[in-house]
Design a protein around this motif. Sequence first.
Motif, PDB file in Angstrom:
ATOM      1  N   VAL A  85      21.353  50.981  37.780  1.00 24.93           N
ATOM      2  CA  VAL A  85      21.222  49.520  37.811  1.00 24.93           C
ATOM      3  C   VAL A  85      21.233  48.948  36.400  1.00 24.93           C
ATOM      4  N   ASN A  86      20.475  49.563  35.500  1.00 22.26           N
ATOM      5  CA  ASN A  86      20.412  49.063  34.128  1.00 22.26           C
ATOM      6  C   ASN A  86      21.774  49.169  33.447  1.00 22.26           C
ATOM      7  N   ARG A  87      22.473  50.257  33.684  1.00 22.63           N
ATOM      8  CA  ARG A  87      23.805  50.442  33.099  1.00 22.63           C
ATOM      9  C   ARG A  87      24.771  49.378  33.609  1.00 22.63           C
ATOM     10  N   HIS A  88      24.723  49.124  34.918  1.00 25.28           N
ATOM     11  CA  HIS A  88      25.603  48.114  35.510  1.00 25.28           C
ATOM     12  C   HIS A  88      25.289  46.715  34.960  1.00 25.28           C
ATOM     13  N   GLN A  89      24.015  46.370  34.869  1.00 21.79           N
ATOM     14  CA  GLN A  89      23.635  45.059  34.353  1.00 21.79           C
ATOM     15  C   GLN A  89      24.055  44.887  32.902  1.00 21.79           C
ATOM     16  N   TYR A  90      23.870  45.916  32.104  1.00 21.33           N
ATOM     17  CA  TYR A  90      24.244  45.860  30.688  1.00 21.33           C
ATOM     18  C   TYR A  90      25.757  45.683  30.538  1.00 21.33           C
ATOM     19  N   ASN A  91      26.521  46.470  31.283  1.00 17.23           N
ATOM     20  CA  ASN A  91      27.980  46.378  31.180  1.00 17.23           C
ATOM     21  C   ASN A  91      28.498  45.036  31.696  1.00 17.23           C
ATOM     22  N   GLN A  92      27.883  44.479  32.728  1.00 13.22           N
ATOM     23  CA  GLN A  92      28.277  43.158  33.218  1.00 13.22           C
ATOM     24  C   GLN A  92      27.938  42.083  32.194  1.00 13.22           C
ATOM     25  N   LEU A  93      26.813  42.219  31.512  1.00 17.13           N
ATOM     26  CA  LEU A  93      26.425  41.239  30.501  1.00 17.13           C
ATOM     27  C   LEU A  93      27.406  41.232  29.338  1.00 17.13           C
ATOM     28  N   ILE A  94      27.865  42.394  28.945  1.00 18.59           N
ATOM     29  CA  ILE A  94      28.811  42.477  27.834  1.00 18.59           C
ATOM     30  C   ILE A  94      30.170  41.887  28.203  1.00 18.59           C
ATOM     31  N   LYS A  95      30.537  41.922  29.470  1.00 17.58           N
ATOM     32  CA  LYS A  95      31.844  41.419  29.894  1.00 17.58           C
ATOM     33  C   LYS A  95      31.903  39.895  29.986  1.00 17.58           C
ATOM     34  N   LYS A  96      30.771  39.219  30.152  1.00 14.66           N
ATOM     35  CA  LYS A  96      30.779  37.766  30.340  1.00 14.66           C
ATOM     36  C   LYS A  96      31.106  37.051  29.038  1.00 14.66           C
ATOM     37  N   ALA A  97      31.720  35.885  29.202  1.00 14.67           N
ATOM     38  CA  ALA A  97      32.337  35.173  28.086  1.00 14.67           C
ATOM     39  C   ALA A  97      31.436  34.870  26.886  1.00 14.67           C
ATOM     40  N   PRO A  98      30.369  34.123  26.955  1.00 10.12           N
ATOM     41  CA  PRO A  98      29.678  33.859  25.681  1.00 10.12           C
ATOM     42  C   PRO A  98      28.926  35.072  25.161  1.00 10.12           C
ATOM     43  N   TYR A  99      28.545  35.982  26.069  1.00  8.37           N
ATOM     44  CA  TYR A  99      27.758  37.128  25.649  1.00  8.37           C
ATOM     45  C   TYR A  99      28.612  38.189  24.959  1.00  8.37           C
ATOM     46  N   ASN A 100      29.883  38.270  25.314  1.00  9.27           N
ATOM     47  CA  ASN A 100      30.721  39.283  24.674  1.00  9.27           C
ATOM     48  C   ASN A 100      30.982  38.948  23.205  1.00  9.27           C
ATOM     49  N   TRP A 101      30.880  37.684  22.840  1.00  6.19           N
ATOM     50  CA  TRP A 101      31.020  37.325  21.424  1.00  6.19           C
ATOM     51  C   TRP A 101      29.843  37.878  20.635  1.00  6.19           C
ATOM     52  N   VAL A 102      28.652  37.725  21.187  1.00  2.92           N
ATOM     53  CA  VAL A 102      27.459  38.250  20.519  1.00  2.92           C
ATOM     54  C   VAL A 102      27.531  39.776  20.456  1.00  2.92           C
ATOM     55  N   ALA A 103      27.988  40.389  21.548  1.00  2.00           N
ATOM     56  CA  ALA A 103      28.092  41.845  21.585  1.00  2.00           C
ATOM     57  C   ALA A 103      29.087  42.344  20.541  1.00  2.00           C
ATOM     58  N   LYS A 104      30.187  41.639  20.409  1.00  2.00           N
ATOM     59  CA  LYS A 104      31.210  42.052  19.444  1.00  2.00           C
ATOM     60  C   LYS A 104      30.685  41.894  18.009  1.00  2.00           C
ATOM     61  N   LEU A 105      30.008  40.774  17.739  1.00  4.66           N
ATOM     62  CA  LEU A 105      29.471  40.555  16.390  1.00  4.66           C
ATOM     63  C   LEU A 105      28.356  41.536  16.057  1.00  4.66           C
ATOM     64  N   SER A 106      27.566  41.912  17.064  1.00  7.52           N
ATOM     65  CA  SER A 106      26.425  42.799  16.826  1.00  7.52           C
ATOM     66  C   SER A 106      26.788  44.267  16.932  1.00  7.52           C
ATOM     67  N   GLY A 107      27.945  44.580  17.465  1.00 10.30           N
ATOM     68  CA  GLY A 107      28.374  45.972  17.541  1.00 10.30           C
ATOM     69  C   GLY A 107      27.944  46.697  18.801  1.00 10.30           C
ATOM     70  N   PHE A 108      27.601  45.976  19.849  1.00 13.08           N
ATOM     71  CA  PHE A 108      27.224  46.625  21.113  1.00 13.08           C
ATOM     72  C   PHE A 108      28.474  47.061  21.856  1.00 13.08           C
ATOM     73  N   ARG A 109      28.395  48.234  22.463  1.00 13.47           N
ATOM     74  CA  ARG A 109      29.507  48.789  23.231  1.00 13.47           C
ATOM     75  C   ARG A 109      29.029  49.092  24.644  1.00 13.47           C
ATOM     76  N   PRO A 110      29.948  49.135  25.614  1.00 19.09           N
ATOM     77  CA  PRO A 110      29.539  49.496  26.968  1.00 19.09           C
ATOM     78  C   PRO A 110      28.975  50.911  27.036  1.00 19.09           C
ATOM     79  N   ILE A 111      28.072  51.093  27.960  1.00 18.92           N
ATOM     80  CA  ILE A 111      27.456  52.409  28.146  1.00 18.92           C
ATOM     81  C   ILE A 111      28.376  53.249  29.012  1.00 18.92           C
TER      82      ILE A 111
END
Length: 111
Positions: A85-111
């Motif tokens: 569940v946590n993996r799915h929620q994290y990966n869905q959060l990274i895919k959404k539009a405003p959040y993927n910008w933060v993920a890209k700037l911060s260096g977060f990658r999908p699990i």
Amino acid sequence: MGFIPLFLTMGGALLLFFLTVKTTMQRKLNLQNDLFERLAEAHPDLGLEKNQIPEPSLILEKWKKAGSDEKISDSSLQLIRELKVNRHQYNQLIKKAPYNWVAKLSGFRPI
């Protein structure tokens, strides 16, 4: 002179959004690591490495291939479910539009 408060307010809102999303993503990663470490400590016979987090379905396959006749405990199954569940929620959060910008700037990658 009238635009300065508008720019400061907008900049502050963007900064707070960035910090909130980054904190949320970091908490989800820390939870994933914590759940995996608890599972590795509970079952050292599976040979799970602490620095590497495999897919929860691979953990179940490893468990079945280990040839242990004992039944998988409910607490271990609950940990695996939480990992999924946590993996799915994290990966869905990274895919959404405003959040993927933060993920890209911060260096977060999908699990």
